[in-house]
Motif scaffolding. Structure first.
Motif, PDB file in Angstrom:
ATOM      1  N   ASP A  88       5.858   0.325  -2.418  1.00 63.23           N
ATOM      2  CA  ASP A  88       6.065  -0.652  -1.342  1.00 63.23           C
ATOM      3  C   ASP A  88       6.564  -1.981  -1.904  1.00 63.23           C
ATOM      4  OD1 ASP A  88       5.323   1.137   0.585  1.00 63.23           O
ATOM      5  OD2 ASP A  88       3.295   0.344   0.850  1.00 63.23           O
TER       6      ASP A  88
ATOM      7  N   ASN B 128      10.125  -3.470  -0.820  1.00 63.22           N
ATOM      8  CA  ASN B 128      10.155  -4.770  -0.158  1.00 63.22           C
ATOM      9  C   ASN B 128      11.188  -5.704  -0.784  1.00 63.22           C
ATOM     10  OD1 ASN B 128       8.847  -6.795   1.737  1.00 63.22           O
ATOM     11  ND2 ASN B 128       8.514  -7.822  -0.215  1.00 63.22           N
TER      12      ASN B 128
ATOM     13  N   LEU C 170       1.452  -6.052   4.375  1.00 70.32           N
ATOM     14  CA  LEU C 170       1.035  -5.062   3.383  1.00 70.32           C
ATOM     15  C   LEU C 170      -0.375  -5.360   2.877  1.00 70.32           C
ATOM     16  CD1 LEU C 170       4.328  -4.555   1.316  1.00 70.32           C
ATOM     17  CD2 LEU C 170       3.358  -3.083   3.100  1.00 70.32           C
TER      18      LEU C 170
END
Length: 266
Positions: free
Chosen positions: A167, A171, A220
């Motif tokens: 992630d 990102n 997140l």
């Protein structure tokens, strides 16, 4: 447009892309920082690396905080800022440079950074039995989570954290490139998953994230928070803060110090 013309591209992300010791980053720490009252710590590792850090003790402190900095963290660059931020909380503070960073020798990997962190925690826990909390910022939040997963920490503070390495990489890719890019992570990076590690952690936990953090966005961090089974936990979004200035924000002490003094921590 270039991505469209070139077709889909596979990007392989290795440890060296995310872990940036001085030999790779070219960033050397500033001149040796003199922290008044600090005692130097040194811990030799079986492979020959030597970890070096500092311990600042406060009279009457009931809790010791072991701080793990983010990538490029050096005690001699930012140790005084961490000490200043935690000073109102009246806790002992321990900081170590990761191997290959600043004062510490050796070459860091995902595996040995986790092992080193456990060794430093064990060293402090012998000195302050049952009264050592861990605090990790950014990259350090993954290290702190590993310690909390495998040791009975008195408390856990996660600052500017995120879910996992995939992630974090995704990102960083602009949305308009994502349809044309496939990301592959080294197996060791696939194991860097805070949601998985923290799903087993019952320690009191404080999560702090910057409202303007674009590196590890609050959305997140919220997912990490939701994965925590701990009953004593709090999620704080600091308004106006980005990725690296949560701890220095004036509002932080108002959340951090009460958490570190909470009865559930001791």
């Amino acid at each position: 447009m270039l991505a469209l013309l070139a077709g889909c591209k596979t990007i392989t992300v290795e440890e060296r892309h995310l872990i940036r010791p001085d030999a790779l980053s070219g960033q050397a720490p500033k001149q040796h920082l003199d922290l008044p009252g600090a005692k130097e710590m040194e811990l030799a590792r079986p492979e020959g690396a030597v970890l070096k850090g500092v311990l600042l003790e406060k009279p009457g402190a009931k809790l010791t905080v072991l701080y793990f900095g983010g990538n490029l963290f050096h005690i001699d660059d930012a140790g005084d800022k961490v000490a200043k931020a935690l000073a109102p909380c009246n806790v002992n503070l321990a900081m170590m440079d990761y191997r290959g960073y600043g004062r510490s020798s050796g070459t860091p990997t995902v595996a040995n950074m986790a092992d080193d962190a456990l060794a430093v925690f064990d060293y402090l826990d012998q000195r302050y039995p049952g009264a050592v909390a861990v605090h990790g910022q950014s990259l350090g939040s993954f290290v702190a989570a590993q310690v909390a997963r495998h040791r009975n920490v008195a408390g856990l503070v996660l600052e500017s954290t995120t879910t996992n390495a995939r992630d974090m990489v995704n990102n960083s890719i602009p949305w308009y490139f994502k349809p044309f890019i496939r990301v592959e992570l080294a197996p060791s990076l696939l194991a860097a998953d805070n949601t998985a590690q923290l799903s087993h952690v019952q320690a009191p936990t404080l999560m702090m994230t910057g409202e303007a953090d674009e590196v590890t966005p609050p959305a997140l961090a919220q997912k990490v928070f939701e994965a925590l089974p701990a009953t004593h936990k709090r999620f704080v979004v600091t308004q106006g803060a980005g990725h690296n200035n949560v701890l220095s924000n004036p509002a932080t002490a108002g959340a951090l110090c009460p958490f570190l003094h909470a009865p559930a921590m001791l």
